[in-house]
Scaffold this active site. Sequence first.
Site, PDB file in Angstrom:
ATOM      1  N   LYS A  52       0.839  -1.207   0.000  1.00 25.87           N
ATOM      2  CA  LYS A  52       0.000   0.000   0.000  1.00 25.87           C
ATOM      3  C   LYS A  52       0.873   1.256   0.000  1.00 25.87           C
ATOM      4  O   LYS A  52       0.585   2.217  -0.716  1.00 25.87           O
ATOM      5  CB  LYS A  52      -0.948  -0.017   1.208  1.00 25.87           C
ATOM      6  N   GLN A  96      -4.967  -1.936   9.589  1.00 24.69           N
ATOM      7  CA  GLN A  96      -4.735  -3.227   8.943  1.00 24.69           C
ATOM      8  C   GLN A  96      -5.293  -4.350   9.821  1.00 24.69           C
ATOM      9  O   GLN A  96      -5.021  -4.410  11.017  1.00 24.69           O
ATOM     10  CB  GLN A  96      -3.228  -3.413   8.691  1.00 24.69           C
ATOM     11  N   ASP A 119     -11.197   2.226   3.736  1.00 20.52           N
ATOM     12  CA  ASP A 119     -11.369   0.779   3.569  1.00 20.52           C
ATOM     13  C   ASP A 119     -12.842   0.410   3.350  1.00 20.52           C
ATOM     14  O   ASP A 119     -13.159  -0.708   2.941  1.00 20.52           O
ATOM     15  CB  ASP A 119     -10.892   0.042   4.829  1.00 20.52           C
TER      16      ASP A 119
HETATM   17  N1  GUN Z   1      -6.455  -7.279   5.744  1.00 16.68           N
HETATM   18  C1  GUN Z   1      -6.609  -7.956   4.599  1.00 16.68           C
HETATM   19  N2  GUN Z   1      -7.172  -7.172   3.656  1.00 16.68           N
HETATM   20  C2  GUN Z   1      -7.369  -5.966   4.233  1.00 16.68           C
HETATM   21  C3  GUN Z   1      -7.908  -4.738   3.773  1.00 16.68           C
HETATM   22  O1  GUN Z   1      -8.345  -4.577   2.636  1.00 16.68           O
HETATM   23  N3  GUN Z   1      -7.920  -3.722   4.661  1.00 16.68           N
HETATM   24  C4  GUN Z   1      -7.468  -3.865   5.924  1.00 16.68           C
HETATM   25  N4  GUN Z   1      -7.541  -2.807   6.749  1.00 16.68           N
HETATM   26  N5  GUN Z   1      -6.974  -4.987   6.397  1.00 16.68           N
HETATM   27  C5  GUN Z   1      -6.912  -6.031   5.545  1.00 16.68           C
END
Ligand code: GUN
Length: 293
Positions: A52, A96, A119
């Site tokens: 990211k 996350q 998200d």
């Molecule tokens: N863990 C796995 N995929 C994601 C996601 O898209 N966002 C977040 N915050 N955690 C994750």
Amino acid sequence: MQIIDGKAIAAQIKQEIAAEVKEIVAAGGRAPHLAGVLVGHDGGSESYMASKVKACEQCGITSSLLRFDESVSQDELIAAIRRLNNDDSVDGFIVQLPLPRHIDEQAVINAIDYRKDVDGFHPINVGRLSIGLPCFRSATPSGILMLLERSGIDTRGKHCVVLGRSNIVGKPIASLLMQKANPGNCTVTVCHSATPNIQEMCLQADIIVAAIGRPEFVKADMVREGAVVIDVGTTRVDDPTRERGWRLCGDVDFEHVAPKCSHITPVPGGVGPMTIVSLMHNTLLAAKHEIYQ
Ligand code: GUN
């Protein structure tokens, strides 16, 4: 049969986002700013977060990372979220997942200001998505819509069978594809572990979205000629021929299903690369206050 090249589409959208960010900065604005909250040192989470941060760099988006020890208390974490909510230099942020077991994930998500919830996990964004209001869409369903749109797939009036009813993929993609919108306007059937006749359902599908997390579950005898198949599966399976000892496996038996399809996404290189692009897209929308003022 056309293989939908998620990697190429993702690269194209990142370029478009980068161009828009450049324009904002050239006009005297500040670059969008995405913050990430990472708790502990889970290998998967570390690598997602690193991807990211890299995508932010490619798009000209500022990123910052807040790290917490595995032992952080829920109260401390929520206090940090409140600070991000109130920090005008941060347009959007993500926490996350998964979080350590002593922390209530939903309580943490609920603490995020929905206007910064890039998200799309906050109940306000989830609810708005389900009733067709502007919102931050979560990454995977948003990425799937972009793939369908950019591949020129007409979804109107089509029968879409979604395999899986998870909160992060199955339910939202079913909602989005049934909306009176483009892409959308599908007749949607959602199948799950208690569905007795999945093969029969799939054989009626113009579009199959496979999101059940069972490697190669969708076989050639479940897919009708000319169907569009979107594979969301990303299970790691042992593969001694690879240096790292594993490979990513989708929910679709690609080798045998692909020849029957009009379009199909590969794994890897299909839906996967689009998820991070969706996050970049949401961050840009947040910075522009395009969804919420
Ligand atoms: N863990 C796995 N995929 C994601 C996601 O898209 N966002 C977040 N915050 N955690 C994750």
